[in-house]
Design a protein around this motif. Structure first.
Motif, short mmCIF file in Angstrom:
data_model
loop_
_atom_site.label_atom_id
_atom_site.label_comp_id
_atom_site.label_asym_id
_atom_site.label_seq_id
_atom_site.Cartn_x
_atom_site.Cartn_y
_atom_site.Cartn_z
N THR A 163 0.86 -1.18 0.00
CA THR A 163 0.00 0.00 0.00
C THR A 163 0.90 1.23 0.00
O THR A 163 1.86 1.31 0.78
CB THR A 163 -0.91 0.01 1.24
OG1 THR A 163 -1.64 -1.22 1.28
CG2 THR A 163 -1.90 1.17 1.19
N ASP A 164 0.59 2.15 -0.90
CA ASP A 164 1.38 3.37 -1.05
C ASP A 164 1.08 4.30 0.12
O ASP A 164 -0.06 4.71 0.32
CB ASP A 164 1.00 4.03 -2.38
CG ASP A 164 1.93 5.17 -2.74
OD1 ASP A 164 2.57 5.73 -1.82
OD2 ASP A 164 2.01 5.49 -3.94
N ILE A 165 2.09 4.62 0.97
CA ILE A 165 1.86 5.56 2.06
C ILE A 165 2.76 6.79 1.89
O ILE A 165 3.33 7.30 2.85
CB ILE A 165 2.07 4.90 3.45
CG1 ILE A 165 3.45 4.21 3.53
CG2 ILE A 165 0.96 3.91 3.77
CD1 ILE A 165 3.86 3.83 4.96
N TYR A 169 6.34 2.14 0.73
CA TYR A 169 5.26 1.16 0.62
C TYR A 169 5.09 0.49 1.97
O TYR A 169 6.08 0.10 2.61
CB TYR A 169 5.57 0.09 -0.42
CG TYR A 169 5.37 0.55 -1.84
CD1 TYR A 169 4.10 0.90 -2.30
CD2 TYR A 169 6.44 0.60 -2.74
CE1 TYR A 169 3.91 1.30 -3.61
CE2 TYR A 169 6.25 1.00 -4.05
CZ TYR A 169 4.98 1.35 -4.48
OH TYR A 169 4.80 1.74 -5.77
N PHE A 170 3.86 0.34 2.39
CA PHE A 170 3.51 -0.44 3.57
C PHE A 170 3.28 -1.85 3.06
O PHE A 170 2.44 -2.07 2.19
CB PHE A 170 2.23 0.17 4.16
CG PHE A 170 1.76 -0.47 5.44
CD1 PHE A 170 2.15 0.05 6.67
CD2 PHE A 170 0.90 -1.55 5.42
CE1 PHE A 170 1.70 -0.51 7.85
CE2 PHE A 170 0.44 -2.12 6.58
CZ PHE A 170 0.84 -1.60 7.82
N VAL A 171 4.04 -2.82 3.55
CA VAL A 171 4.00 -4.16 2.96
C VAL A 171 3.46 -5.20 3.94
O VAL A 171 4.01 -5.35 5.04
CB VAL A 171 5.42 -4.61 2.51
CG1 VAL A 171 5.33 -5.92 1.72
CG2 VAL A 171 6.10 -3.54 1.69
N ALA A 172 2.39 -5.87 3.54
CA ALA A 172 1.90 -7.00 4.33
C ALA A 172 2.58 -8.25 3.78
O ALA A 172 2.63 -8.45 2.55
CB ALA A 172 0.39 -7.11 4.20
N ALA A 201 -4.62 6.04 4.14
CA ALA A 201 -4.58 5.68 2.71
C ALA A 201 -5.74 4.73 2.37
O ALA A 201 -6.43 4.90 1.37
CB ALA A 201 -3.25 5.02 2.38
N ARG A 202 -5.96 3.75 3.27
CA ARG A 202 -7.05 2.79 3.03
C ARG A 202 -8.41 3.49 3.06
O ARG A 202 -9.28 3.23 2.23
CB ARG A 202 -7.05 1.69 4.10
CG ARG A 202 -6.30 0.42 3.83
CD ARG A 202 -6.62 -0.31 2.57
NE ARG A 202 -8.03 -0.27 2.15
CZ ARG A 202 -8.47 -0.62 0.96
NH1 ARG A 202 -7.64 -1.05 0.05
NH2 ARG A 202 -9.73 -0.56 0.66
N ALA A 203 -8.56 4.39 4.04
CA ALA A 203 -9.84 5.09 4.17
C ALA A 203 -10.11 5.95 2.95
O ALA A 203 -11.24 6.01 2.44
CB ALA A 203 -9.84 5.94 5.44
N ALA A 204 -9.05 6.56 2.43
CA ALA A 204 -9.22 7.42 1.25
C ALA A 204 -9.67 6.59 0.05
O ALA A 204 -10.52 7.02 -0.74
CB ALA A 204 -7.90 8.12 0.93
#
Lengths: 346, 302, 254
Positions: A163-165, A169-172, A201-204
């Protein structure tokens, strides 16, 4: 789940590392529509620069890398009044980069049919096990309705999910294999600030999910509207061309044909992706067709996606990507068809 | 630094979390394995139907091959194709099966031309079966219309081989014309079996026919049954089993105690190709044998 | 494939040309990798483009081209009386092909224009099945060699041949093509019989319908969607008429 962050330039290095010894499939821009919208497809890449991770949706799903359009199931060689059968499951490892949540959900749904039920498919398993999935969050694609089906978010089904923060990148990380790959570049522990940025980022992304399709009571609705004029309306438009099933990330129906070499010394049993909309789908020997009209066949595509599959696996088969709707020349698309069924009031 | 994704060899995998069982959940290695078999004999039944006696060649495979009455096999003719065919014989003969095949398409045409001694392939057995075990101690109605006698023969053999375990057994068989009656050479044997009632009817008699004339349901008229204690197996075209099952329902038999066998196009037999999809289910996995309650609850099953 | 006790036969084959470009016959000599096996599966006794032999004793007649003259009618009827099986090969033989256009123009005027004061005998274009009974039809301009090979296999093994019944779109999609309509190009793919492997859309050209109508084509919806995308009625009709494979199929017949 393990979470890490990496810099964007390190992600580029990571891709280069993987490319050195492995094949990578990634979204590539292949052209533009007359209005200038780019067209993307999942294709092999040779360099990081060939990827376009800022794509919204590929024209075709990545299904074909797991269930190829055509696949040789067995090879027969004839001789001595008999035959020899040869079956090959081996696949070369590769990585698919940039799959969005809906496309990974599609693989999880295919897993249920191909791996978890009776008669697991070794052909599918060979491809699935040998493919590293590096997924990526992205803004809604425009016509998709994944949020209505819960396929916009993901908890498993990948090796790495990015996920682009902002600058990182935020990596799971969901597999040891993924962790070993990721460990090739410097990793940072997730800070409180990273966590906040990830949640924002997720909420957006979620906020931009505006297309709503009522799918919760769809299995029952499909039963109640089985004889509805809605099917006549959409069925009369259907070209029975099968394009929807070809681009769909989950449609897996197929047909089998024998392909014989000209010298009659060998033959292959070949599987070809079919579609329940094609005219001969339910035709039996002797000529009887259980689904003789376009209306019957189109209805069954929806019935299988949203009821048959749901009865078997407690979830619909559709992931809401709307590739079928985008590709259909006749304009048949799930949001409109389902809305019509909703308004039908049976 | 560099990454090498390790390859995963499915060929070296022996199980997939399920016990290895060749008859239902197949071993991964054997998903597409074809048993080689020999056509040992053929019996001409009518102009279009032939009975094939088939024996699996490999003795270990022959021993491993076991089916339940009502299941089907995919008959594989490499280079030509595959067709699903219900097994039409007793399951007490290990590795020997009989298939009654109507000439209706490419593969069955070729089969009809094949000489005894030829080798063919088999996959399976697949699908659900008639719950003959559950029927022990009960009366059983075995009803067939037309080619439906082919799948019905398997439960007929199963039950008549264990008559002491069952109550009254009736075999009712109807065909369009006397020429369409299959296995006529067996009627006399069935008739003489202890406690088995055999009744036959045709819709369109010819000048030689001296038996009953009418629809298959006519054979049920005046029949005394104990509805709570009777199971029925009905094989035939949908229009036939629809009328028969409606009549049996009127006679008081529960829909869950009536069983029918459906036919659809099939390409895999393993719940993957979707071609045999009926309503929400697949004929190859949840069928071909369904209880009648399930059938009326599936769209387009009839 | 002899394991069933079924011996492949080696049929005596004649290949005959009628009105057309003879390109389909040339196709028979293409696909070198299997040409040897193809030629040894058959006993070709009459093939002007491939051999000097010309026998009148054959089991199977492959007909290339359509009928435009009376002497062709006589020749075709004779072939039919000899051959056990007649194969219409290519779009011209199957439904007239591009020569079908002659049926929409003033033939006398055209004759005068081309031949001046020495006009040649010529009449309306007829497909082979409009003159004699046809057993197998393989449309295509040109015919696909792979498909001819498949038919020959069926003939030597004595099993019926069933052509593909889905439209071109299936194979086009399976080649990952972007839809021609997305690129602003008219394409008959959705209503044309597949089996060709979609070479035209793959090469950037919309389908012209050389394989004729698919089974149960949705012509009405096709016209609607093409009109909606800005193609004119005349343009669509011209495309449909190009190979003659949609003649007799109307919007009302759906």
């Amino acid at each position: 789940m393990l979470y890490k962050t990496i810099t964007k330039s390190d992600f580029e290095h990571l891709i280069d590392f993987i490319l050195e010894q492995n094949e990578i499939i990634a979204p590539r821009k292949v052209g533009e529509k007359p209005d200038g919208t780019p067209i993307h497809q999942f294709l092999p890449i040779e360099a990081f620069s060939e990827m376009d991770l800022d794509y919204s949706k590929t024209e075709y799903s990545a299904k074909t890398y797991f269930l190829p359009f055509r696949e040789n199931l067995s090879t027969w060689s004839f001789g001595d009044g008999g035959w020899k059968q040869d079956i090959q499951y081996r696949q070369k490892p590769r990585a698919i980069i940039g799959l969005h949540a809906c496309d990974i959900h599609a693989l999880l749904k295919l897993d249920k049919v191909m791996l978890k039920g009776p008669f697991p498919s070794p052909y599918y398993k060979a491809r699935r096990e040998n493919t590293v999935i590096i997924g990526m969050d992205h803004e809604p694609c425009g016509s998709g309705f994944c949020a209505s089906l819960g396929t916009d978010i993901l908890t498993h089904g990948f090796d790495l999910f990015l996920t682009d923060i902002g600058d990182r990148y935020f990596v799971a990380v969901d597999s040891d294999r993924g962790f070993r790959i990721l460990s090739q570049v410097p990793l940072a522990e997730v800070t409180d600030e990273d966590r906040r940025r990830y949640v924002r980022a997720r909420a957006a992304i979620s906020e931009k999910q505006t297309i709503k399709v009522h799918t919760r009571n769809l299995p029952t609705l499909l039963d109640l509207t089985f004889n509805s004029a809605v099917w006549e309306k959409w069925g009369s438009k259907c070209l029975s061309c099968g394009a929807c099933a070809m681009v769909c990330p989950t449609c897996y129906c197929y047909g089998v044909k024998e392909r014989v070499c000209m010298d009659l010394a060998s033959a292959s049993k070949v599987k070809q992706l079919h579609s329940c909309n094609l005219v001969d789908f339910a035709e039996v020997a002797g000529g009887h067709n259980f689904r003789p009209t376009r209306e019957h066949r189109l209805k069954y595509r929806y019935y299988h996606q949203h009821r048959g599959f749901a009865e078997a696996y407690d979830e619909p088969m559709c992931v809401g990507c709307n590739r079928c709707g985008d590709t259909c020349l006749a304009g048949i698309n799930p949001p409109d068809v389902i809305a019509d069924l909703e308004q039908e009031n049976p | 630094m560099s990454v090498r994704i390790h390859s995963y060899d499915v060929n070296r995998e022996f199980t997939m979390g399920h016990p290895v069982d060749y008859t239902r959940r197949s071993d991964l290695q054997n998903v597409d394995h074809v048993f080689k078999a020999e056509i040992t004999n053929t019996v001409n039944l009518t102009e279009h139907e032939k009975l094939f006696h088939i024996r699996i060649l490999d003795p270990t495979e022959r021993d491993r091959f076991h089916f339940h009455p009502g299941q089907f096999v995919m008959v594989v003719l490499p280079g030509y194709g595959e067709v699903p065919i219900s097994i039409s014989s007793s399951n007490s003969q290990r590795g020997h099966i009989e298939l009654c095949i109507r000439k209706a398409g490419l593969v069955t045409d070729v089969l009809h031309r094949a000489a005894p001694g030829s080798h063919i392939g088999l996959r399976g057995p697949f699908g659900t079966s008639f719950p003959v075990e559950r029927m022990r101690g009960k009366d059983v109605l075995l009803i067939a219309g037309g080619l439906g006698i082919a799948p019905l023969r398997a439960p007929i053999f199963y039950i008549t081989e264990r008559l002491g375990d069952y109550g009254k057994v009736s075999i009712l068989y109807g065909a369009r014309t006397p020429k369409d009656l299959l296995f006529d050479y067996q009627y006399e044997a069935w008739r003489r079996i202890y406690n088995v009632h055999l009744d036959i009817i045709v819709q369109e008699p010819d000048e030689t026919w001296t038996g009953k004339v009418g629809m298959i349901t006519a054979l049920l008229e005046g029949m005394e049954i104990d509805p709570d204690n009777t199971f029925a197996i009905v094989c035939g075209p949908p229009v036939m089993f629809k009328f028969v099952c409606a009549r049996l329902q009127e006679m008081g038999i529960a829909m869950q105690n009536m069983f029918v066998s459906l036919e659809r196009r099939m390409h895999c037999g393993m719940g993957k190709c979707c071609r045999c999809n009926v309503g929400s289910t697949y004929t190859c996995l949840d069928g071909p044998v369904f209880d009648y309650w399930s059938v009326i609850n599936q769209k387009e099953a009839i | 494939m002899r394991y069933l006790g079924i011996e492949p036969v080696k049929p005596r084959v004649g290949i005959f040309d009628f009105s057309g470009c003879e390109g389909c016959q040339l196709q028979l000599l293409n696909k070198e990798e299997s040409l040897g096996a193809f030629l040894s599966a058959l006993e070709i006794v009459h093939f002007r483009e491939g051999s000097s032999e010309a026998s009148d004793d054959y089991d199977i007649a492959f007909i290339d081209g359509c009928v435009t003259r009376e002497d062709e009618v006589v020749r075709l009827k004779k072939i039919r009386s000899i051959a056990k099986l007649v194969v219409a090969m290519g779009s011209c033989a199957s439904f007239g092909g591009v020569l079908r256009h002659r049926n929409y123009i003033d033939l006398d005027a055209a004759n005068r224009e081309v031949y001046g004061d020495k006009p040649k005998e010529t009449g309306k274009t007829r497909a082979i099945h409009e003159v004699v009974k046809v057993d197998v039809t393989i449309p295509g301009c040109p015919v696909s060699k792979t498909q001819v090979e498949r038919i020959v296999q069926h003939l030597v093994l004595g099993v019926p041949f069933h052509d593909v019944v889905y439209p071109v779109c299936v194979e086009c999609k399976q080649k990952f093509n972007t839809c021609m309509f997305e690129k602003g190009t008219l394409c008959l793919g959705p209503i044309t019989r597949g089996g060709c492997g979609a070479p035209c859309p793959t090469g950037g050209l919309g389908c012209w319908g050389c394989r004729g109508a698919t089974v149960d084509p949705n012509l009405k919806e096709f016209k609607d969607l093409a009109l909606k995308r800005g193609f004119s009625e005349a343009e669509i009709d011209e495309r449909l008429a190009f190979f003659g494979g949609f003649e007799g199929i109307t919007c009302a017949s759906i």
